[in-house]
Motif scaffolding. Structure first.
Motif, PDB file in Angstrom:
ATOM      1  N   VAL A  82     -23.784 -78.061-132.499  1.00 14.76           N
ATOM      2  CA  VAL A  82     -22.647 -78.672-131.810  1.00 14.76           C
ATOM      3  C   VAL A  82     -23.110 -79.878-131.013  1.00 14.76           C
ATOM      4  O   VAL A  82     -24.180 -79.874-130.410  1.00 14.76           O
ATOM      5  CB  VAL A  82     -21.978 -77.649-130.864  1.00 14.76           C
ATOM      6  CG1 VAL A  82     -20.939 -78.327-129.982  1.00 14.76           C
ATOM      7  CG2 VAL A  82     -21.347 -76.513-131.649  1.00 14.76           C
ATOM      8  N   GLU A  83     -22.302 -80.922-130.997  1.00 12.64           N
ATOM      9  CA  GLU A  83     -22.508 -82.031-130.073  1.00 12.64           C
ATOM     10  C   GLU A  83     -21.596 -81.793-128.868  1.00 12.64           C
ATOM     11  O   GLU A  83     -20.372 -81.902-128.965  1.00 12.64           O
ATOM     12  CB  GLU A  83     -22.166 -83.375-130.716  1.00 12.64           C
ATOM     13  CG  GLU A  83     -22.338 -84.545-129.753  1.00 12.64           C
ATOM     14  CD  GLU A  83     -21.800 -85.863-130.301  1.00 12.64           C
ATOM     15  OE1 GLU A  83     -21.713 -86.826-129.511  1.00 12.64           O
ATOM     16  OE2 GLU A  83     -21.453 -85.920-131.503  1.00 12.64           O
ATOM     17  N   TRP A  84     -22.218 -81.457-127.753  1.00 14.62           N
ATOM     18  CA  TRP A  84     -21.443 -81.220-126.537  1.00 14.62           C
ATOM     19  C   TRP A  84     -21.187 -82.541-125.830  1.00 14.62           C
ATOM     20  O   TRP A  84     -22.100 -83.327-125.618  1.00 14.62           O
ATOM     21  CB  TRP A  84     -22.189 -80.267-125.604  1.00 14.62           C
ATOM     22  CG  TRP A  84     -22.336 -78.891-126.182  1.00 14.62           C
ATOM     23  CD1 TRP A  84     -23.468 -78.324-126.664  1.00 14.62           C
ATOM     24  CD2 TRP A  84     -21.293 -77.928-126.349  1.00 14.62           C
ATOM     25  NE1 TRP A  84     -23.207 -77.055-127.133  1.00 14.62           N
ATOM     26  CE2 TRP A  84     -21.873 -76.789-126.949  1.00 14.62           C
ATOM     27  CE3 TRP A  84     -19.926 -77.912-126.062  1.00 14.62           C
ATOM     28  CZ2 TRP A  84     -21.141 -75.650-127.256  1.00 14.62           C
ATOM     29  CZ3 TRP A  84     -19.194 -76.770-126.374  1.00 14.62           C
ATOM     30  CH2 TRP A  84     -19.798 -75.655-126.961  1.00 14.62           C
ATOM     31  N   VAL A  85     -19.943 -82.757-125.467  1.00 15.83           N
ATOM     32  CA  VAL A  85     -19.533 -84.018-124.855  1.00 15.83           C
ATOM     33  C   VAL A  85     -19.057 -83.738-123.433  1.00 15.83           C
ATOM     34  O   VAL A  85     -18.001 -83.116-123.233  1.00 15.83           O
ATOM     35  CB  VAL A  85     -18.409 -84.689-125.661  1.00 15.83           C
ATOM     36  CG1 VAL A  85     -18.020 -86.015-125.007  1.00 15.83           C
ATOM     37  CG2 VAL A  85     -18.826 -84.881-127.107  1.00 15.83           C
ATOM     38  N   PRO A  86     -19.816 -84.171-122.414  1.00 22.79           N
ATOM     39  CA  PRO A  86     -19.383 -83.917-121.038  1.00 22.79           C
ATOM     40  C   PRO A  86     -18.205 -84.804-120.660  1.00 22.79           C
ATOM     41  O   PRO A  86     -18.240 -86.017-120.849  1.00 22.79           O
ATOM     42  CB  PRO A  86     -20.631 -84.259-120.217  1.00 22.79           C
ATOM     43  CG  PRO A  86     -21.357 -85.267-121.038  1.00 22.79           C
ATOM     44  CD  PRO A  86     -21.093 -84.906-122.481  1.00 22.79           C
ATOM     45  N   LEU A  87     -17.176 -84.202-120.132  1.00 27.69           N
ATOM     46  CA  LEU A  87     -16.005 -84.948-119.664  1.00 27.69           C
ATOM     47  C   LEU A  87     -16.081 -85.007-118.140  1.00 27.69           C
ATOM     48  O   LEU A  87     -16.881 -85.727-117.585  1.00 27.69           O
ATOM     49  CB  LEU A  87     -14.733 -84.280-120.161  1.00 27.69           C
ATOM     50  CG  LEU A  87     -14.629 -84.140-121.698  1.00 27.69           C
ATOM     51  CD1 LEU A  87     -13.437 -83.296-122.102  1.00 27.69           C
ATOM     52  CD2 LEU A  87     -14.567 -85.512-122.346  1.00 27.69           C
ATOM     53  N   VAL A  88     -15.281 -84.225-117.463  1.00 26.16           N
ATOM     54  CA  VAL A  88     -15.355 -84.131-116.010  1.00 26.16           C
ATOM     55  C   VAL A  88     -14.854 -82.752-115.621  1.00 26.16           C
ATOM     56  O   VAL A  88     -13.881 -82.241-116.194  1.00 26.16           O
ATOM     57  CB  VAL A  88     -14.533 -85.241-115.316  1.00 26.16           C
ATOM     58  CG1 VAL A  88     -13.070 -85.188-115.740  1.00 26.16           C
ATOM     59  CG2 VAL A  88     -14.634 -85.140-113.795  1.00 26.16           C
ATOM     60  N   VAL A 131      -8.239 -87.067-118.508  1.00 27.44           N
ATOM     61  CA  VAL A 131      -7.484 -87.555-119.662  1.00 27.44           C
ATOM     62  C   VAL A 131      -8.061 -88.880-120.170  1.00 27.44           C
ATOM     63  O   VAL A 131      -8.219 -89.084-121.389  1.00 27.44           O
ATOM     64  CB  VAL A 131      -5.991 -87.695-119.301  1.00 27.44           C
ATOM     65  CG1 VAL A 131      -5.229 -88.430-120.392  1.00 27.44           C
ATOM     66  CG2 VAL A 131      -5.376 -86.320-119.059  1.00 27.44           C
ATOM     67  N   ASP A 132      -8.387 -89.770-119.268  1.00 31.02           N
ATOM     68  CA  ASP A 132      -8.956 -91.057-119.678  1.00 31.02           C
ATOM     69  C   ASP A 132     -10.291 -90.870-120.394  1.00 31.02           C
ATOM     70  O   ASP A 132     -10.578 -91.554-121.384  1.00 31.02           O
ATOM     71  CB  ASP A 132      -9.155 -91.966-118.465  1.00 31.02           C
ATOM     72  CG  ASP A 132      -7.842 -92.476-117.892  1.00 31.02           C
ATOM     73  OD1 ASP A 132      -6.812 -92.352-118.584  1.00 31.02           O
ATOM     74  OD2 ASP A 132      -7.846 -92.979-116.751  1.00 31.02           O
ATOM     75  N   LEU A 136      -1.525 -79.920-116.458  1.00 32.35           N
ATOM     76  CA  LEU A 136      -2.826 -80.493-116.797  1.00 32.35           C
ATOM     77  C   LEU A 136      -3.140 -80.296-118.272  1.00 32.35           C
ATOM     78  O   LEU A 136      -3.586 -81.227-118.963  1.00 32.35           O
ATOM     79  CB  LEU A 136      -3.909 -79.850-115.933  1.00 32.35           C
ATOM     80  CG  LEU A 136      -5.341 -80.305-116.182  1.00 32.35           C
ATOM     81  CD1 LEU A 136      -5.515 -81.761-115.775  1.00 32.35           C
ATOM     82  CD2 LEU A 136      -6.323 -79.410-115.437  1.00 32.35           C
ATOM     83  N   THR A 137      -2.898 -79.094-118.772  1.00 34.14           N
ATOM     84  CA  THR A 137      -3.254 -78.779-120.164  1.00 34.14           C
ATOM     85  C   THR A 137      -2.385 -79.550-121.149  1.00 34.14           C
ATOM     86  O   THR A 137      -2.863 -79.985-122.203  1.00 34.14           O
ATOM     87  CB  THR A 137      -3.151 -77.266-120.403  1.00 34.14           C
ATOM     88  OG1 THR A 137      -3.989 -76.592-119.449  1.00 34.14           O
ATOM     89  CG2 THR A 137      -3.605 -76.890-121.801  1.00 34.14           C
ATOM     90  N   GLU A 138      -1.129 -79.738-120.838  1.00 35.60           N
ATOM     91  CA  GLU A 138      -0.272 -80.538-121.715  1.00 35.60           C
ATOM     92  C   GLU A 138      -0.748 -81.983-121.788  1.00 35.60           C
ATOM     93  O   GLU A 138      -0.721 -82.604-122.860  1.00 35.60           O
ATOM     94  CB  GLU A 138       1.166 -80.458-121.223  1.00 35.60           C
ATOM     95  CG  GLU A 138       1.823 -79.110-121.489  1.00 35.60           C
ATOM     96  CD  GLU A 138       3.151 -78.939-120.789  1.00 35.60           C
ATOM     97  OE1 GLU A 138       3.856 -77.953-121.083  1.00 35.60           O
ATOM     98  OE2 GLU A 138       3.494 -79.776-119.914  1.00 35.60           O
ATOM     99  N   ALA A 139      -1.213 -82.521-120.667  1.00 34.91           N
ATOM    100  CA  ALA A 139      -1.738 -83.885-120.676  1.00 34.91           C
ATOM    101  C   ALA A 139      -3.032 -83.962-121.484  1.00 34.91           C
ATOM    102  O   ALA A 139      -3.267 -84.928-122.233  1.00 34.91           O
ATOM    103  CB  ALA A 139      -1.992 -84.352-119.239  1.00 34.91           C
ATOM    104  N   VAL A 140      -3.864 -82.938-121.364  1.00 35.19           N
ATOM    105  CA  VAL A 140      -5.104 -82.868-122.142  1.00 35.19           C
ATOM    106  C   VAL A 140      -4.786 -82.758-123.624  1.00 35.19           C
ATOM    107  O   VAL A 140      -5.409 -83.421-124.463  1.00 35.19           O
ATOM    108  CB  VAL A 140      -5.955 -81.678-121.651  1.00 35.19           C
ATOM    109  CG1 VAL A 140      -7.038 -81.330-122.654  1.00 35.19           C
ATOM    110  CG2 VAL A 140      -6.571 -81.994-120.292  1.00 35.19           C
TER     111      VAL A 140
END
Length: 506
Positions: A60-66, A89-90, A121-125
């Motif tokens: 897996v390539e893990w991608v850190p968001l926030v 989201v950005d 929050l989840t709907e925006a994600v």
């Protein structure tokens, strides 16, 4: 670990989220500065399985968001929420297509002026990710799972009791969260490796709302109930099963217990979800407090009369670890109302009342000086209670400590046999070190603003009681005056009819 993926490439999975438990009855407000925000390499370094040598970092390539987490408190200020939500989201939009997301939530985040913050929050994600990516949520069992939230998720799980937990100990919340996060990640990776899309989610809410102090996995029947999802998960056709107690110190329609069973066999998922929900409902009268409980005066009297030393009392109604403002001097007043404590024949250490102005006065006076303080009520009036007057405390400054990592400046003032610990910032007291130079083992009584005490304080105490005190996280839900929860709801409506617990497939 080597996992063949049907796409012939390593899937990209993001990690991010926002977690805080909010007591909406509290006058405290959670700001952006209250959040610890983790990004980039620091986020990937948090867990062994995402590090370069971790067993999931090969396939897996893990991608850190926030990821943002705050100490429990009052509702989040809207600007703080919008800022953190916008960054998450950005970031999703900037990093390119993702195959999945490990989404960390609590389930009890409240935002001023917003209903069902985790669903928002989840709907925006979801909108930023697109419809094909799978979202796997890791949640706290004391949160809420609304239909709106469950519909926006593909996989969801919650903390489970550790196999080694017993009546005296349980893992720290951080350990619970880490295990749940890893389970959510592994379920997501397994799903992607199998080339499978969204499983069926059998979702049902149970109209029961009880505090964590009455649904503790330390004790039956909660221990067995919360232990069942692990065995359900082993059934063919089931992916995961989870139970949530709901969040009693908020006033939203989503606040109630819930069950979600995910699986590729929809009939079996519905069957198991119904079974768990029915068991929860049938046990509603059997959940008990984790210790003997009573009002403040009853607990103080029992502690003074007991030979057990030190005797621990939890001031539950103003517990900052559950979102209380930590500024109510109610319990201090009840301690000093007892003749033996006021006269110094019995000693008590009470921590920690939030009042930065009183702490500053103590620092100005110095150790050994006499002070007359107006203590408490820092964050304003408590609804629906009558506003509490600050407590007029005259005593001697016996200790000062600067720049505690959590509590800021700390002062201790002694009057009679009672030593009150005052903090300039909200601080749960969980360990011996939290008291600084004041050794709780040297007092007859130790009182902390807490629910169930942390393991170190539990080990220290010879005996303990839960004081059912007023405050924003009152254990007596009827005193809080919920107006927006869906009724009927147990225990607010103790004689309500049996509900329809038929799960809905989402």
């Amino acid at each position: 670990m080597s996992t063949p993926f049907p796409t012939g490439r390593r899937p990209r999975i993001g990690i991010g989220g926002m977690s805080v438990r909010s007591a909406t009855f509290s006058p405290h407000r959670t700001t952006y500065d209250d959040f610890r925000v983790t990004r980039g390499a620091e986020l990937l370094a948090r867990d062994a399985w995402t590090r370069p040598d971790g067993d999931l970092s090969g396939p897996v390539e893990w991608v850190p968001l926030v990821h943002a987490v705050a100490v429990p408190g009052g509702p989040v200020e809207p600007e703080a929420y919008r800022r953190l939500k916008g960054e998450l989201v950005d970031r999703i939009r900037q990093i390119g297509p993702l195959d999945g997301l490990v989404h960390e939530l609590h389930g009890a985040m409240g935002v001023v002026g917003l209903e069902d913050a985790e669903a928002d929050l989840t709907e925006a994600v979801r909108e930023a990710l697109g419809p094909r990516a799978l979202i796997s949520a890791a949640m706290d069992p004391h949160g809420n799972v609304s239909r709106r939230l469950a519909t926006a998720l593909d996989l969801v799980t919650a903390h489970r009791p550790a196999a080694h937990s017993n009546a005296a100990h349980r893992p720290a919340a951080g350990q619970d969260a880490a295990r749940t996060r890893e389970r959510a990640a592994r379920k997501l990776v397994e799903r992607l490796a199998a080339g499978k899309g969204r499983p069926h989610l059998a979702w049902v809410q149970v109209p029961v709302l009880l505090p964590g102090e009455r649904t503790s996995p330390r004790l039956e029947p909660a221990r067995s109930l919360y232990g069942r999802p692990a065995s359900i998960e082993e059934l063919d056709g089931i992916v995961d099963a989870a139970v949530w107690a709901g969040w009693p110190w908020a006033d939203e329609p989503r606040c109630k217990a819930a069950v979600v069973v995910t699986g590729d066999d929809p009939a079996l998922a519905v069957e198991q979800a119904r079974s768990l929900a029915t068991e929860y409902w049938d046990l509603r009268h059997d959940f008990v407090f984790a210790a003997p409980a009573g009002d403040a005066d009853e607990c103080v009297e029992a502690a003074v009369a007991s030979p057990a030393r030190p005797f621990l009392i939890s001031d539950t109604g103003d517990n900052p670890a559950a979102g209380g403002a930590g500024d109510l001097p109610y319990m201090l007043g009840r301690l000093l109302a007892h003749e033996d404590l006021a006269a110094g024949r019995v000693t008590a250490l009470h921590a920690g009342i939030t009042d930065p102005a009183a702490v500053a006065e103590c620092f100005a006076a110095g150790v050994g000086a006499g002070v007359r303080l107006s203590v408490g009520g820092t964050h304003g009036p408590y609804e629906p209670y009558e506003p509490y007057e600050p407590y007029e405390l005259a005593g001697e400054v016996v200790a000062l400590r600067e720049a505690d990592e959590v509590g800021g400046d700390v002062a201790a003032v002694r009057r009679g046999g009672v030593t009150a610990v005052l903090v300039s910032r909200r601080k749960p007291f969980r360990s011996r070190a939290d008291f600084g130079e004041l050794d709780p083992r040297g007092y007859d009584l130790v009182v902390v603003k807490a629910g169930c005490p942390a393991p170190e304080l539990s080990d220290l105490a010879a005996d303990w009681r839960l004081a059912l005190t007023p405050g924003a996280v009152d254990q007596n839900l009827r005193r809080l005056g919920h107006r927006r929860v869906e009724r009927p709801l147990f225990p607010l409506d103790p004689h309500m009819p049996a509900p329809d617990l038929t799960p809905e497939l989402l």
